[in-house]
Design a protein around this motif. Structure first.
Motif, PDB file in Angstrom:
ATOM      1  N   ALA A 128       1.203   0.374  -5.669  1.00  0.00           N
ATOM      2  CA  ALA A 128       1.004  -1.350  -4.685  1.00  0.00           C
ATOM      3  C   ALA A 128       1.043  -2.268  -5.939  1.00  0.00           C
ATOM      4  O   ALA A 128       0.836  -2.170  -6.637  1.00  0.00           O
ATOM      5  CB  ALA A 128      -0.316  -1.568  -4.358  1.00  0.00           C
ATOM      6  N   ILE A 138       0.548   5.389   1.092  1.00  0.00           N
ATOM      7  CA  ILE A 138      -0.047   6.622   1.255  1.00  0.00           C
ATOM      8  C   ILE A 138       0.532   7.613   1.401  1.00  0.00           C
ATOM      9  O   ILE A 138       1.283   7.292   2.617  1.00  0.00           O
ATOM     10  CB  ILE A 138      -1.059   5.779   2.182  1.00  0.00           C
ATOM     11  CG1 ILE A 138      -2.467   6.882   2.644  1.00  0.00           C
ATOM     12  CG2 ILE A 138      -0.348   5.192   3.391  1.00  0.00           C
ATOM     13  CD1 ILE A 138      -3.700   6.044   4.033  1.00  0.00           C
ATOM     14  N   ALA A 155      -5.926  -7.472  -4.273  1.00  0.00           N
ATOM     15  CA  ALA A 155      -5.836  -6.253  -4.075  1.00  0.00           C
ATOM     16  C   ALA A 155      -7.161  -5.523  -4.268  1.00  0.00           C
ATOM     17  O   ALA A 155      -7.647  -5.792  -4.551  1.00  0.00           O
ATOM     18  CB  ALA A 155      -5.568  -5.397  -5.701  1.00  0.00           C
ATOM     19  N   THR A 166      -9.579  -3.208  -4.461  1.00  0.00           N
ATOM     20  CA  THR A 166      -9.041  -1.763  -5.005  1.00  0.00           C
ATOM     21  C   THR A 166     -10.450  -0.731  -4.781  1.00  0.00           C
ATOM     22  O   THR A 166     -11.186  -0.693  -5.850  1.00  0.00           O
ATOM     23  CB  THR A 166      -9.206  -1.724  -7.068  1.00  0.00           C
ATOM     24  OG1 THR A 166     -10.153  -2.767  -7.131  1.00  0.00           O
ATOM     25  CG2 THR A 166      -7.694  -2.590  -7.332  1.00  0.00           C
ATOM     26  N   LYS A 203       0.916  -1.298   0.261  1.00  0.00           N
ATOM     27  CA  LYS A 203       0.028   0.226  -0.314  1.00  0.00           C
ATOM     28  C   LYS A 203       1.016   1.132  -0.311  1.00  0.00           C
ATOM     29  O   LYS A 203       1.939   1.211   0.695  1.00  0.00           O
ATOM     30  CB  LYS A 203      -0.812  -0.250   1.241  1.00  0.00           C
ATOM     31  CG  LYS A 203      -1.758   0.719   1.686  1.00  0.00           C
ATOM     32  CD  LYS A 203      -2.583   1.259   2.447  1.00  0.00           C
ATOM     33  CE  LYS A 203      -2.637   1.549   3.897  1.00  0.00           C
ATOM     34  NZ  LYS A 203      -3.670   1.021   4.450  1.00  0.00           N
ATOM     35  N   TYR A 239       5.326   4.508   2.012  1.00  0.00           N
ATOM     36  CA  TYR A 239       4.910   2.922   1.981  1.00  0.00           C
ATOM     37  C   TYR A 239       5.335   1.873   2.266  1.00  0.00           C
ATOM     38  O   TYR A 239       6.322   1.891   3.201  1.00  0.00           O
ATOM     39  CB  TYR A 239       5.718   2.441  -0.109  1.00  0.00           C
ATOM     40  CG  TYR A 239       5.485   3.614  -0.955  1.00  0.00           C
ATOM     41  CD1 TYR A 239       4.499   3.543  -2.040  1.00  0.00           C
ATOM     42  CD2 TYR A 239       6.398   4.923  -1.125  1.00  0.00           C
ATOM     43  CE1 TYR A 239       4.714   4.359  -2.816  1.00  0.00           C
ATOM     44  CE2 TYR A 239       6.108   6.050  -1.787  1.00  0.00           C
ATOM     45  CZ  TYR A 239       5.287   5.566  -2.743  1.00  0.00           C
ATOM     46  OH  TYR A 239       5.015   6.716  -3.770  1.00  0.00           O
ATOM     47  N   TYR A 240       4.351   0.887   2.499  1.00  0.00           N
ATOM     48  CA  TYR A 240       4.474   0.053   3.196  1.00  0.00           C
ATOM     49  C   TYR A 240       4.890  -1.539   2.241  1.00  0.00           C
ATOM     50  O   TYR A 240       3.972  -2.010   0.889  1.00  0.00           O
ATOM     51  CB  TYR A 240       2.724  -0.533   3.651  1.00  0.00           C
ATOM     52  CG  TYR A 240       2.440   0.629   4.176  1.00  0.00           C
ATOM     53  CD1 TYR A 240       3.351   0.798   6.589  1.00  0.00           C
ATOM     54  CD2 TYR A 240       1.746   1.802   4.046  1.00  0.00           C
ATOM     55  CE1 TYR A 240       2.911   2.028   7.022  1.00  0.00           C
ATOM     56  CE2 TYR A 240       1.699   2.959   4.743  1.00  0.00           C
ATOM     57  CZ  TYR A 240       2.310   2.943   6.150  1.00  0.00           C
ATOM     58  OH  TYR A 240       2.129   3.820   6.636  1.00  0.00           O
ATOM     59  N   ARG A 260      -9.663   5.923  -0.009  1.00  0.00           N
ATOM     60  CA  ARG A 260      -9.101   4.994   0.499  1.00  0.00           C
ATOM     61  C   ARG A 260      -8.009   4.109  -0.684  1.00  0.00           C
ATOM     62  O   ARG A 260      -8.513   4.796  -1.526  1.00  0.00           O
ATOM     63  CB  ARG A 260      -9.810   3.663   0.927  1.00  0.00           C
ATOM     64  CG  ARG A 260     -10.698   3.853   2.436  1.00  0.00           C
ATOM     65  CD  ARG A 260     -11.887   2.938   2.265  1.00  0.00           C
ATOM     66  NE  ARG A 260     -10.462   1.686   2.509  1.00  0.00           N
ATOM     67  CZ  ARG A 260     -11.042   0.595   1.886  1.00  0.00           C
ATOM     68  NH1 ARG A 260     -12.322   0.310   1.606  1.00  0.00           N
ATOM     69  NH2 ARG A 260     -10.996  -0.876   2.208  1.00  0.00           N
ATOM     70  N   GLU A 261      -7.244   3.719  -0.229  1.00  0.00           N
ATOM     71  CA  GLU A 261      -6.281   3.465  -1.071  1.00  0.00           C
ATOM     72  C   GLU A 261      -5.821   1.876  -1.656  1.00  0.00           C
ATOM     73  O   GLU A 261      -6.850   0.892  -1.039  1.00  0.00           O
ATOM     74  CB  GLU A 261      -4.602   3.407  -0.443  1.00  0.00           C
ATOM     75  CG  GLU A 261      -4.176   4.788   0.114  1.00  0.00           C
ATOM     76  CD  GLU A 261      -4.522   6.006   0.011  1.00  0.00           C
ATOM     77  OE1 GLU A 261      -3.578   5.500  -2.118  1.00  0.00           O
ATOM     78  OE2 GLU A 261      -4.683   7.216  -0.386  1.00  0.00           O
ATOM     79  N   VAL A 262      -5.897   1.476  -2.528  1.00  0.00           N
ATOM     80  CA  VAL A 262      -5.595   0.630  -2.764  1.00  0.00           C
ATOM     81  C   VAL A 262      -4.128  -0.379  -1.489  1.00  0.00           C
ATOM     82  O   VAL A 262      -3.365  -0.318  -1.823  1.00  0.00           O
ATOM     83  CB  VAL A 262      -4.373  -0.208  -4.579  1.00  0.00           C
ATOM     84  CG1 VAL A 262      -4.122  -1.649  -4.730  1.00  0.00           C
ATOM     85  CG2 VAL A 262      -5.319   0.977  -5.350  1.00  0.00           C
ATOM     86  N   GLU A 263      -4.235  -1.489  -1.220  1.00  0.00           N
ATOM     87  CA  GLU A 263      -3.997  -2.251  -0.611  1.00  0.00           C
ATOM     88  C   GLU A 263      -4.290  -4.291  -1.013  1.00  0.00           C
ATOM     89  O   GLU A 263      -5.237  -4.674  -1.558  1.00  0.00           O
ATOM     90  CB  GLU A 263      -4.693  -2.240   0.600  1.00  0.00           C
ATOM     91  CG  GLU A 263      -3.527  -2.657   1.749  1.00  0.00           C
ATOM     92  CD  GLU A 263      -4.433  -2.296   3.302  1.00  0.00           C
ATOM     93  OE1 GLU A 263      -5.088  -1.589   3.605  1.00  0.00           O
ATOM     94  OE2 GLU A 263      -4.078  -3.206   4.362  1.00  0.00           O
TER      95      GLU A 263
END
Ligand code: ZN
Length: 286
Positions: free
Chosen positions: A38, A8, A204, A206, A6, A12-13, A191-194
């Motif tokens: 991602a 954000i 994913a 999305t 992810k 970056y994670y 919200r972000e793609v995770e």
């Protein structure tokens, strides 16, 4: 392999063998106009706080922002809302164009309508899974397709996409039906793609991709469209004219295959509609 789970707000994670770590990206990416997303496979700095390198991508999408997608599950309902075969064909074509395996998932399977869809795609080589939530039939087939792959789901609200995600990954605990109601069309998604690890593969989530909008995925030049309909393949080279667009030319082997019932009529109709649309596109839209 380290990959971005992810991104954000500039952080970056990144999933590593040691767990997920928070990183920043080197300034060089911005200078080159590359945004890590991602799904990106990355190399980290020795101290593990910087993304040093983005490994070559198989594909990348802007909306939703994701890279290296292997499988796109296109979730359609055979009852309310009734699927448009054109929309489904646009999505499968966009996936194939981007080297992603499309899979149609038919929910709320009304037998007659599901058979019609199955027939339309029978010769296409595009897998179609009929899903029955009450019995769980079809879920194992989907799980098997997820294994070892990076997958995403798309589908209009009401087709049961969140029900499906919940069935596949109860740990995500998504609220059924929350998706597109809260996110107004054309507004920035909050919200972000995770990416989640599920069924031996990766899913994913999305959120900005709730609705079926193939145009957001990519635009396919008209000359390339024929290659996004796999069932046309066997007839290439058999048309009377080289460079045949498979529309109104005499001696077109693709059109003959349609007349002989070897290619689905709705599939061919979608091809014609998409060809028209691509021809009408302005230069700057391509
Ligand atoms: Zn032709």
């Amino acid at each position: 392999m380290n990959y971005i789970v992810k991104g954000i707000g500039g952080f970056y994670y990144v999933r590593t063998p040691e767990g997920v770590v928070e990183c920043k990206a080197r300034g060089i990416f911005r200078k080159r106009g590359i945004t890590p997303v991602a799904g990106d496979n990355v190399a980290l700095s020795p101290d593990g706080t910087m993304i040093d390198e983005i490994l070559p991508r198989k594909n990348v999408f802007i909306r939703p922002p994701i890279a290296n997608l292997d499988v796109l599950f296109i979730v359609a309902s055979t009852t309310q809302p009734v699927p448009s075969t054109l929309v489904l064909d646009q999505l499968t074509a966009a996936a194939i164009y981007k080297d992603v395996q499309p899979v149609l998932v038919v929910t709320k399977a009304d037998l007659a309508a599901a058979d019609q869809l199955a027939q339309a795609y029978a010769g296409s080589g595009i897998p179609l899974v009929q899903l029955h939530y009450d019995t769980g039939e079809g879920l194992d087939e989907i799980r098997a397709m997820i294994e070892g792959k990076l997958c995403a789901f798309c589908g209009n609200s009401g087709v049961g996409k969140s029900t499906l995600l919940n069935a596949l990954a109860p740990e995500l605990k998504r609220e059924t039906g929350q998706i597109s109601q809260k996110l107004g069309r054309g507004r920035h998604t909050t919200r972000e793609v995770e990416i989640f690890e599920v069924s031996g593969g990766r899913l994913a989530d999305t959120p900005g991709f709730a609705s079926l909008e193939a145009q957001k995925l990519c635009r396919i030049p008209k000359e390339d469209l024929q290659h996004t309909f796999p069932e046309f393949g066997p007839y290439f080279g058999q048309c009377r004219f080289t460079g045949c667009s498979h529309r109104s030319e005499t001696g077109c082997a693709v059109r003959q295959a349609v007349e002989e019932g070897k290619i689905g009529k709705t599939r061919y109709a979608s091809y014609l509609a998409m060809y028209e649309e691509a021809s009408a596109r302005k230069e700057w839209e391509r």
